[in-house]
Enzyme design. Structure first.
Site, PDB file in Angstrom:
ATOM      1  N   SER A  20     103.380 174.820 -35.892  1.00 35.87           N
ATOM      2  CA  SER A  20     102.552 175.317 -34.789  1.00 35.87           C
ATOM      3  C   SER A  20     101.829 176.595 -35.206  1.00 35.87           C
ATOM      4  CB  SER A  20     103.423 175.609 -33.566  1.00 35.87           C
ATOM      5  OG  SER A  20     104.075 174.451 -33.141  1.00 35.87           O
ATOM      6  N   LYS A  53     109.980 184.875 -30.182  1.00 34.60           N
ATOM      7  CA  LYS A  53     108.651 185.153 -30.738  1.00 34.60           C
ATOM      8  C   LYS A  53     107.583 185.099 -29.644  1.00 34.60           C
ATOM      9  CE  LYS A  53     108.437 180.335 -32.199  1.00 34.60           C
ATOM     10  NZ  LYS A  53     108.546 179.423 -33.304  1.00 34.60           N
TER      11      LYS A  53
HETATM   12  P1  ADP Z   1     110.659 176.611 -32.649  1.00 37.42           P
HETATM   13  O1  ADP Z   1     109.538 177.581 -32.601  1.00 37.42           O
HETATM   14  O2  ADP Z   1     111.383 176.441 -31.371  1.00 37.42           O
HETATM   15  O3  ADP Z   1     111.527 176.700 -33.880  1.00 37.42           O
HETATM   16  P2  ADP Z   1     109.190 174.644 -33.867  1.00 37.42           P
HETATM   17  O4  ADP Z   1     108.078 173.930 -33.242  1.00 37.42           O
HETATM   18  O5  ADP Z   1     108.883 175.562 -34.961  1.00 37.42           O
HETATM   19  O6  ADP Z   1     109.941 175.269 -32.713  1.00 37.42           O
HETATM   20  O7  ADP Z   1     110.281 173.646 -34.438  1.00 37.42           O
HETATM   21  C1  ADP Z   1     111.197 172.979 -33.649  1.00 37.42           C
HETATM   22  C2  ADP Z   1     111.627 171.713 -34.311  1.00 37.42           C
HETATM   23  O8  ADP Z   1     110.492 170.929 -34.614  1.00 37.42           O
HETATM   24  C3  ADP Z   1     112.346 171.962 -35.642  1.00 37.42           C
HETATM   25  O9  ADP Z   1     113.345 170.997 -35.788  1.00 37.42           O
HETATM   26  C4  ADP Z   1     111.255 171.775 -36.630  1.00 37.42           C
HETATM   27  O10 ADP Z   1     111.753 171.434 -37.900  1.00 37.42           O
HETATM   28  C5  ADP Z   1     110.504 170.621 -35.984  1.00 37.42           C
HETATM   29  N1  ADP Z   1     109.150 170.547 -36.499  1.00 37.42           N
HETATM   30  C6  ADP Z   1     108.149 171.422 -36.347  1.00 37.42           C
HETATM   31  N2  ADP Z   1     107.036 171.010 -37.006  1.00 37.42           N
HETATM   32  C7  ADP Z   1     107.375 169.836 -37.599  1.00 37.42           C
HETATM   33  C8  ADP Z   1     106.701 168.924 -38.449  1.00 37.42           C
HETATM   34  N3  ADP Z   1     105.456 169.139 -38.858  1.00 37.42           N
HETATM   35  N4  ADP Z   1     107.372 167.840 -38.866  1.00 37.42           N
HETATM   36  C9  ADP Z   1     108.650 167.647 -38.488  1.00 37.42           C
HETATM   37  N5  ADP Z   1     109.356 168.457 -37.718  1.00 37.42           N
HETATM   38  C10 ADP Z   1     108.736 169.539 -37.275  1.00 37.42           C
END
Ligand code: ADP
Length: 165
Positions: free
Chosen positions: A128, A41
Site C-alpha cells: 500500500s 502508522k
Molecule cells: P498492515 O499495514 O496492517 O501491515 P498491510 O496491508 O501492509 O497491512 O499488510 C497486511 C497483510 O497483507 C500482510 O499479511 C501482508 O503480507 C499482506 N499483503 C500486503 N500486500 C501484499 C501483496 N502485495 N501480496 C500479498 N500479501 C500482501
C-alpha cells in the site's frame, strides 16, 4: 465451520490483498476481511473510506464479510469465532515480522493458527505504501489496485495538490 480472518490496514487495498483474499475465500466457508481501524502508522484514508474500498473491491468474491476492528486481533478473532488468521507472504523480508506476530498471537490465544499464502508473482513487490508514493507523484497505479481505489487515489492527491478548489 472454520472461520478465518484476514486483517490489515488496507490503506488502501491493493491487488495483492485482493489476490490473497480470493485465494483464502476458496479455502474457508467464511472469511472475515478485517480492517484495522486505528493502526499506529499514519493513514491516508479514513476508516470509512478504507472499508468502502475493501467492500467494493471484494464484492464479487463469495464467502467474504468485511468488518472493522480495533484493539488486539486475538480479542476480535475470539468475538467473531475465528480460529485462523490468513496472511500474505511477499518475500523473505516479511517472514520475521509475521513469525513474531504469529508466535505472540498464539501465546495469547492458544489454538489460533496462522495460514500464510503467497500472492501471484506479479503482486509480490506490491505494498500500500508503494502504491501511495507512486500515485502521489502522478504515476499510473491502475494495474496495482482495483479500479475504485485508483479513482480515489487520483481524487485524493489532486485535491491535496489544489487545496481550496
Ligand atoms: P498492515 O499495514 O496492517 O501491515 P498491510 O496491508 O501492509 O497491512 O499488510 C497486511 C497483510 O497483507 C500482510 O499479511 C501482508 O503480507 C499482506 N499483503 C500486503 N500486500 C501484499 C501483496 N502485495 N501480496 C500479498 N500479501 C500482501
Amino acid at each position: 465451520m472454520t472461520v478465518a480472518v484476514l486483517p490489515a490496514s488496507f490503506d488502501p487495498i491493493t491487488c495483492g490483498h485482493v489476490d490473497i483474499a480470493t485465494r483464502a475465500a476458496k479455502l474457508f466457508e467464511r472469511l472475515v476481511v478485517a480492517v484495522f481501524a486505528h493502526p499506529k502508522k499514519n493513514v491516508l484514508f479514513s476508516l470509512e473510506d478504507r472499508v468502502d474500498m475493501v467492500r467494493e473491491s471484494l464484492k464479487d468474491v463469495e464467502g467474504i464479510e468485511v468488518l472493522s476492528f480495533d484493539g488486539l486481533l486475538v480479542d476480535f478473532a475470539r468475538r467473531i469465532g475465528a480460529t485462523v488468521e490468513v496472511r500474505g507472504l511477499r518475500a523473505v523480508s516479511d517472514f520475521e515480522y509475521e513469525y513474531q506476530q504469529a508466535a505472540l498471537n498464539r501465546q495469547m490465544f492458544p489454538g489460533f493458527e496462522v495460514l500464510s499464502l503467497f500472492p501471484s508473482t506479479e503482486y509480490a513487490f506490491l505494498s500500500s505504501s508503494i502504491v501511495k508514493e507512486i500515485a502521489e507523484h502522478g504515476g499510473d497505479v491502475s494495474h496495482m489496485v482495483p479500479a475504485p481505489v485508483a479513482r480515489r487515489l487520483v481524487e485524493t492527491f489532486s485535491a491535496q495538490a489544489a487545496p481550496g478548489r
